[in-house]
Design a protein around this motif. Structure first.
Motif, PDB file in Angstrom:
ATOM      1  N   ARG A 215       4.149 -33.868  15.953  1.00 14.43           N
ATOM      2  CA  ARG A 215       5.190 -34.018  16.977  1.00 14.43           C
ATOM      3  C   ARG A 215       6.382 -34.786  16.421  1.00 14.43           C
ATOM      4  N   ASP A 216       6.095 -35.749  15.534  1.00 13.05           N
ATOM      5  CA  ASP A 216       7.149 -36.556  14.929  1.00 13.05           C
ATOM      6  C   ASP A 216       7.697 -35.907  13.659  1.00 13.05           C
ATOM      7  N   GLN A 217       7.271 -34.658  13.411  1.00  7.61           N
ATOM      8  CA  GLN A 217       7.707 -33.874  12.254  1.00  7.61           C
ATOM      9  C   GLN A 217       7.338 -34.534  10.929  1.00  7.61           C
ATOM     10  N   ARG A 218       6.252 -35.288  10.932  1.00  7.13           N
ATOM     11  CA  ARG A 218       5.719 -35.855   9.684  1.00  7.13           C
ATOM     12  C   ARG A 218       4.624 -34.917   9.192  1.00  7.13           C
ATOM     13  N   CYS A 219       5.070 -33.724   8.809  1.00  4.73           N
ATOM     14  CA  CYS A 219       4.145 -32.625   8.531  1.00  4.73           C
ATOM     15  C   CYS A 219       3.274 -32.869   7.296  1.00  4.73           C
ATOM     16  N   LEU A 220       3.833 -33.479   6.259  1.00  7.51           N
ATOM     17  CA  LEU A 220       3.033 -33.735   5.054  1.00  7.51           C
ATOM     18  C   LEU A 220       1.853 -34.647   5.364  1.00  7.51           C
ATOM     19  N   GLU A 221       2.106 -35.679   6.178  1.00  5.15           N
ATOM     20  CA  GLU A 221       1.014 -36.575   6.563  1.00  5.15           C
ATOM     21  C   GLU A 221       0.038 -35.858   7.484  1.00  5.15           C
ATOM     22  N   GLY A 222       0.579 -34.980   8.312  1.00  2.00           N
ATOM     23  CA  GLY A 222      -0.288 -34.197   9.176  1.00  2.00           C
ATOM     24  C   GLY A 222      -1.227 -33.310   8.371  1.00  2.00           C
ATOM     25  N   GLU A 223      -0.704 -32.706   7.306  1.00  2.00           N
ATOM     26  CA  GLU A 223      -1.534 -31.857   6.458  1.00  2.00           C
ATOM     27  C   GLU A 223      -2.606 -32.685   5.739  1.00  2.00           C
ATOM     28  N   ARG A 224      -2.259 -33.910   5.375  1.00  2.00           N
ATOM     29  CA  ARG A 224      -3.239 -34.781   4.719  1.00  2.00           C
ATOM     30  C   ARG A 224      -4.389 -35.107   5.675  1.00  2.00           C
ATOM     31  N   ILE A 225      -4.043 -35.409   6.929  1.00  2.00           N
ATOM     32  CA  ILE A 225      -5.076 -35.715   7.933  1.00  2.00           C
ATOM     33  C   ILE A 225      -5.914 -34.474   8.205  1.00  2.00           C
ATOM     34  N   TRP A 226      -5.263 -33.305   8.230  1.00  2.00           N
ATOM     35  CA  TRP A 226      -5.985 -32.043   8.456  1.00  2.00           C
ATOM     36  C   TRP A 226      -7.012 -31.810   7.343  1.00  2.00           C
ATOM     37  N   ASP A 227      -6.570 -32.001   6.102  1.00  2.00           N
ATOM     38  CA  ASP A 227      -7.490 -31.821   4.960  1.00  2.00           C
ATOM     39  C   ASP A 227      -8.651 -32.808   5.021  1.00  2.00           C
ATOM     40  N   MET A 228      -8.353 -34.035   5.436  1.00  2.00           N
ATOM     41  CA  MET A 228      -9.406 -35.050   5.547  1.00  2.00           C
ATOM     42  C   MET A 228     -10.422 -34.654   6.621  1.00  2.00           C
ATOM     43  N   MET A 229      -9.912 -34.117   7.727  1.00  2.00           N
ATOM     44  CA  MET A 229     -10.785 -33.679   8.812  1.00  2.00           C
ATOM     45  C   MET A 229     -11.741 -32.595   8.320  1.00  2.00           C
ATOM     46  N   GLU A 230     -11.208 -31.638   7.602  1.00  2.00           N
ATOM     47  CA  GLU A 230     -12.052 -30.548   7.101  1.00  2.00           C
ATOM     48  C   GLU A 230     -13.041 -31.051   6.050  1.00  2.00           C
ATOM     49  N   SER A 231     -12.613 -32.025   5.246  1.00  2.00           N
ATOM     50  CA  SER A 231     -13.504 -32.547   4.212  1.00  2.00           C
ATOM     51  C   SER A 231     -14.693 -33.282   4.810  1.00  2.00           C
ATOM     52  N   LYS A 232     -14.534 -33.782   6.029  1.00  2.00           N
ATOM     53  CA  LYS A 232     -15.617 -34.482   6.714  1.00  2.00           C
ATOM     54  C   LYS A 232     -16.495 -33.535   7.532  1.00  2.00           C
ATOM     55  N   GLY A 233     -16.175 -32.250   7.440  1.00  2.00           N
ATOM     56  CA  GLY A 233     -16.972 -31.261   8.158  1.00  2.00           C
ATOM     57  C   GLY A 233     -16.735 -31.229   9.651  1.00  2.00           C
ATOM     58  N   ILE A 234     -15.622 -31.792  10.096  1.00  2.00           N
ATOM     59  CA  ILE A 234     -15.281 -31.763  11.524  1.00  2.00           C
ATOM     60  C   ILE A 234     -14.516 -30.480  11.803  1.00  2.00           C
ATOM     61  N   VAL A 235     -15.032 -29.676  12.698  1.00  2.63           N
ATOM     62  CA  VAL A 235     -14.450 -28.362  12.990  1.00  2.63           C
ATOM     63  C   VAL A 235     -13.278 -28.516  13.958  1.00  2.63           C
ATOM     64  N   PRO A 236     -12.081 -28.077  13.558  1.00  2.00           N
ATOM     65  CA  PRO A 236     -10.924 -28.187  14.457  1.00  2.00           C
ATOM     66  C   PRO A 236     -11.091 -27.299  15.683  1.00  2.00           C
ATOM     67  N   ASP A 237     -10.553 -27.745  16.815  1.00  2.00           N
ATOM     68  CA  ASP A 237     -10.584 -26.939  18.027  1.00  2.00           C
ATOM     69  C   ASP A 237      -9.176 -26.427  18.326  1.00  2.00           C
ATOM     70  N   VAL A 238      -8.991 -25.819  19.489  1.00  2.00           N
ATOM     71  CA  VAL A 238      -7.697 -25.220  19.797  1.00  2.00           C
ATOM     72  C   VAL A 238      -6.603 -26.288  19.855  1.00  2.00           C
ATOM     73  N   ARG A 239      -6.960 -27.497  20.271  1.00  2.00           N
ATOM     74  CA  ARG A 239      -5.960 -28.560  20.321  1.00  2.00           C
ATOM     75  C   ARG A 239      -5.512 -28.937  18.909  1.00  2.00           C
ATOM     76  N   SER A 240      -6.431 -28.970  17.971  1.00  2.00           N
ATOM     77  CA  SER A 240      -6.087 -29.261  16.579  1.00  2.00           C
ATOM     78  C   SER A 240      -5.108 -28.218  16.057  1.00  2.00           C
ATOM     79  N   TYR A 241      -5.462 -26.954  16.285  1.00  2.00           N
ATOM     80  CA  TYR A 241      -4.617 -25.858  15.797  1.00  2.00           C
ATOM     81  C   TYR A 241      -3.244 -25.867  16.455  1.00  2.00           C
ATOM     82  N   ASN A 242      -3.197 -26.181  17.743  1.00  2.14           N
ATOM     83  CA  ASN A 242      -1.904 -26.195  18.431  1.00  2.14           C
ATOM     84  C   ASN A 242      -0.981 -27.264  17.868  1.00  2.14           C
ATOM     85  N   SER A 243      -1.541 -28.426  17.527  1.00  2.00           N
ATOM     86  CA  SER A 243      -0.727 -29.482  16.909  1.00  2.00           C
ATOM     87  C   SER A 243      -0.153 -28.985  15.584  1.00  2.00           C
TER      88      SER A 243
END
Length: 386
Positions: A215-243
């Protein structure tokens, strides 16, 4: 009458059948002589609520508590809220932390934070075990009142004084508070602290951060958090994808956003209104009405209910490219869904229809707006539509 109202009426009637008329009049006599009819009705509601609270079945009905407190809060009768909630302390239920948490939450939703905090402090003397659950309820009360700085203060200072260890829910609440304050660096630092304490973040933790970062257009940091989420085996839901979709659109990466929707569908995650809204906004920003309209059609085919942001993006673009027929139909759809499109947007459509001599359509749109009780303005186009 709603089911909650019917249930409320039924329980009140059951518990007050034995009440005497004299007692009811005595209670009403406590009101000032200048009390309005509304005040008298609310006083009767409070008296019936307190009497009904003697029933276990009534005390177990959370919906009635929320309904009654919400009604009193809307009338700004905070002393009455205090009267009915404080009366609950005499019942054995107060020794149950779940019941006490409900009362803390009701105080919080009413903006009565001092009362919520006071009840939290009183739990030990009420013979109620005070755990991280009630601590989290207190934090949530401050969040609901949008006292985010106070959330942070309590999170850092209170646990050590009451011998409570914060859990992942506690961290999620304070991370949310930081995000609402716009303190994203502090939110990330809190996330790092969570992991350093050996507490595993959950999907809510990641969704809270992803939403704020994209939302704050800090997309690079957002991608880092996304990669971390996947590395922990946490499955994103529709809210994750919408962000993430919104982040890609903000970053003008609309083609990647389209691919991401395809990834969602391949994983069995059905796009919702917000998914399509992100794509439509992206295509409208590029002036691509064809693709925006295709997304709108997919939204309808998937039986998603459009939101006002979709029409706010689509209608002006239709006007810009001269597709007044589509703009007119979109306005009809929006009004049918009881969505409040800005007056300036509707006026632009009506003016365009008049310029193309489509007077009947223009009149229809004006009349629909004027006759609708959902619009807080009246379209005034007398000089154009006669």
């Amino acid at each position: 009458m709603s089911s909650v109202c019917r249930r409320l009426h039924g329980l009140f009637a059951k518990s007050t059948a034995a009440s005497t008329k004299a007692k009811a009049n005595a209670n009403l006599n406590s009101l000032p002589k200048t009390a309005s009819t509304k005040d008298i009705k609310l006083k009767k509601l409070v008296d019936k609520f307190k009497k009904s609270s003697e029933l276990i079945s009534f005390r177990n009905n959370q919906g009635i508590y929320h309904f009654t407190v919400r009604r009193l809060a809307a009338a700004k009768k905070f002393s009455m809220i205090e009267e009915i909630l404080e009366a609950q302390k005499k019942y054995k239920d107060i020794t149950n932390e779940g019941f006490s948490i409900r009362l803390i939450g009701l105080y919080g939703k009413s903006g009565m934070l001092e009362h919520a905090h006071k009840l939290f402090d009183e739990l030990p003397e009420l013979n109620c075990e005070r755990t991280v659950r009630s601590f989290n309820a207190l934090l949530t009360a401050y969040v609901n009142a949008k006292k985010f700085d106070k959330v942070v203060e309590i999170f850092h200072e209170l646990p050590s004084t009451v011998s409570i260890e914060s859990d992942v829910i506690s961290y999620n609440i304070v991370i949310h508070a930081f995000c609402e304050m716009g303190s994203l660096d502090s939110a990330i630092s809190t996330f790092d602290a969570l992991e350093s304490k050996g507490i595993e973040p959950d999907l809510i933790t990641f969704n809270t951060l992803l939403n704020a970062l994209y939302r704050d257009q800090r997309c690079l940091e957002g991608e880092r958090i996304w990669d971390m989420m996947e590395s922990k085996g946490i499955v994103p839901d529709v809210r994750s994808y919408n962000s993430r979709l919104r982040g890609l659109v903000y970053d003008n990466r609309i083609l990647e956003a389209v691919e991401l929707v395809g990834e969602m569908e391949s994983k069995g995650i059905k796009p919702d209104t917000f998914s399509y809204a992100a794509l439509i906004k992206g295509f409208c920003s590029e002036g691509n009405l064809k693709e925006a309209n295709r997304c709108y059609s997919e939204l309808q085919n998937n039986k998603c209910t459009p939101d006002v942001a979709i029409y706010t993006a689509l209608v002006p673009l239709c006007c810009k490219v001269g597709d007044l027929k589509m703009a007119f139909n979109l306005c009809l759809d929006a009004i049918n869904h009881r969505l409040l499109i800005k007056e300036t947007v509707l006026k632009r459509v009506v003016d365009g229809l008049v310029e193309e001599a489509k007077i009947e359509e223009a009149k229809k749109l004006v009349d629909l707006v004027k006759s609708s009780k959902y619009f807080n303005y009246k379209l005034q186009l007398t000089p154009l539509v006669t």
